[in-house]
Design a protein around this motif. Structure first.
Motif, PDB file in Angstrom:
ATOM      1  N   ASP A 144     -27.893   5.447 -36.084  1.00  0.00           N
ATOM      2  CA  ASP A 144     -27.778   5.445 -34.626  1.00  0.00           C
ATOM      3  C   ASP A 144     -29.159   5.154 -34.021  1.00  0.00           C
ATOM      4  N   HIS A 290     -16.281  10.127 -40.111  1.00  0.00           N
ATOM      5  CA  HIS A 290     -17.074  10.027 -38.896  1.00  0.00           C
ATOM      6  C   HIS A 290     -18.549  10.333 -39.174  1.00  0.00           C
ATOM      7  N   ARG A 294     -19.236   8.335 -34.512  1.00  0.00           N
ATOM      8  CA  ARG A 294     -18.686   6.987 -34.697  1.00  0.00           C
ATOM      9  C   ARG A 294     -17.739   6.979 -35.892  1.00  0.00           C
ATOM     10  N   GLU A 295     -16.659   6.209 -35.788  1.00  0.00           N
ATOM     11  CA  GLU A 295     -15.674   6.139 -36.868  1.00  0.00           C
ATOM     12  C   GLU A 295     -16.084   5.108 -37.910  1.00  0.00           C
ATOM     13  N   LEU A 305     -18.498   0.352 -40.023  1.00  0.00           N
ATOM     14  CA  LEU A 305     -18.287   0.663 -38.612  1.00  0.00           C
ATOM     15  C   LEU A 305     -17.336  -0.379 -38.040  1.00  0.00           C
ATOM     16  N   HIS A 306     -16.883  -0.181 -36.831  1.00  0.00           N
ATOM     17  CA  HIS A 306     -15.912  -1.105 -36.248  1.00  0.00           C
ATOM     18  C   HIS A 306     -16.499  -2.488 -35.990  1.00  0.00           C
TER      19      HIS A 306
END
Length: 390
Positions: A144, A290, A294-295, A305-306
């Motif tokens: 992050d 998670h 964030r998923e 990650l997405h």
């Protein structure tokens, strides 16, 4: 099961060479000797491992999670216990639970849990790896960016204060957010500094290695690449003999050809060793986990990650060994060293772990000839045995 025992009939790899039809003698949780079959006395139990392979237990220096626990999400004694138990099922007998860049509060909690795990002698717990937060935003990977920051005096003081209680501490830093003087102070205290998540130049990486940095975190990933005019951190890792380098062998983080080239070209005595970078999915059927709110999606052997960014790895250490042995064509003994001997050397514990020599910890695993795990042992005690007939 007693910690005094002899294991007989196995083909034994001691980290240096092979012993055929040998007996491993263990007393009080440590290796006494490896001798020819039928020539060893022992006051404890006898284990028949005929037809199997006995090798040093795997050492994983970058383990974010396992068994449903992620250190970032469960920075507790129980979280660390779950992680260690999960990876013992795949041959890892010593590991560094790894905290991905997080808040100051999460870091403090993880360190507290690590100190508690060390005091409780959790089987498999070696120490901690703090991967961040003093990294480069440019090479953040799945970290992050809002939590990445420069190392300050309170951070350094916290690391120095916990080192003795933990026994083994690795910290991944980037030169962009850590000074050479800070690295010197940390390494002088026995902390293993690893360079990672950095866009540093070749010369800068070499300067940090000269200051005491000893490891490079997940070679090729999240670092300046090898260019023909600017060799970057990858070039420094391969050309600098004092540096060790972890590598993720899942086939997604690094192409197999690049892995093979790096292994062939690495200057020693520092070596390339295997890390899993495993997340909490290992040993579970979880499809979504998670991190920092964030998923992360698990699909096809990848964790992303997405936006498609790789977020840790979905691989265990035994699978990593099979990959470098079977797909890269490394001799089995070298593949095993990459999972045990070399990581022990990287963090300075060669006298205790990574080899089955007199006086070392009796951390070992028993494998079938096909490299399937039969059992894992820590300190001469069996911590896992497969229930599948072999």
């Amino acid at each position: 099961m007693s910690s005094n025992l002899k294991i007989q009939g196995a083909r034994i790899f001691d980290g240096m060479g092979w012993h055929e039809d040998a007996v491993l003698v263990v007393e009080a949780g440590r290796i006494v000797s490896i001798v020819p079959e039928n020539s060893a006395g022992c006051t404890g139990e006898t284990v028949d491992a005929r037809g199997h392979i006995l090798v040093p237990g795997f050492i994983d220096l970058q383990v974010n999670g396992g068994g449903g626990a992620l250190l970032n999400e469960q920075p507790t004694l129980q979280g660390i216990r779950k992680i260690c138990e999960a990876h013992a099922r795949f041959g890892t007998t010593a590991l560094l639970p790894t905290l991905i860049t997080d808040t100051c509060e999460a870091t403090t909690a993880a360190i507290k849990a690590g100190v508690e795990a060390k005091a409780a002698a959790i089987p498999g717990f070696l120490g901690l790896h703090l991967e961040g937060p003093h990294l480069s935003v440019v090479r953040k990977g799945a970290h992050d960016p809002s939590l990445i920051r420069a190392m300050e005096e309170p951070d350094l003081d916290q690391l120095l204060a916990c080192m003795q209680a933990l026994g083994c501490l690795m910290v991944t830093v980037a030169p962009e957010n850590t000074t050479i003087e800070q690295v010197k102070r940390l390494t002088d205290a026995g902390i293993t500094i690893s360079l990672g998540h950095t866009d540093a130049s070749f010369l800068t990486a070499c300067a940090y290695a000269a200051a005491g940095a000893r490891v490079v975190t997940h070679l090729f990933n999240a670092m300046s690449g090898l260019g023909h005019r600017e060799p970057g951190v990858v070039g420094a890792a391969l050309a600098t003999g004092t540096l060790f380098a972890g590598i993720i062998a899942d086939g997604f983080h690094v192409d197999q050809a690049a892995m093979a080239i790096a292994i062939r070209s690495k200057q020693g005595p520092g070596r390339i060793f295997l890390v899993t970078d495993a997340m909490s999915s290992i040993g579970t059927d979880l499809t979504r986990i998670h991190l920092n709110g964030r998923e992360i999606v698990r699909e096809g052997g990848r964790l992303t990650l997405h936006d498609g960014t790789l977020a840790g790895a979905d691989i265990d250490m035994l699978s990593s060994v099979r990959i470098v042995h079977e797909r890269l064509g490394l001799p089995l003994d070298e593949a095993l060293r990459m999972a045990s001997t070399y990581p022990a050397d990287a963090v300075g514990i060669a006298e205790q772990k990574g080899r089955l020599l007199p006086g070392t910890d009796a951390d070992f695993i028993i494998l079938t000839p096909e490299l399937a795990l039969k059992s894992s042992w820590i300190g001469g005690r069996k911590v896992f045995e497969t229930t599948v007939h072999m």
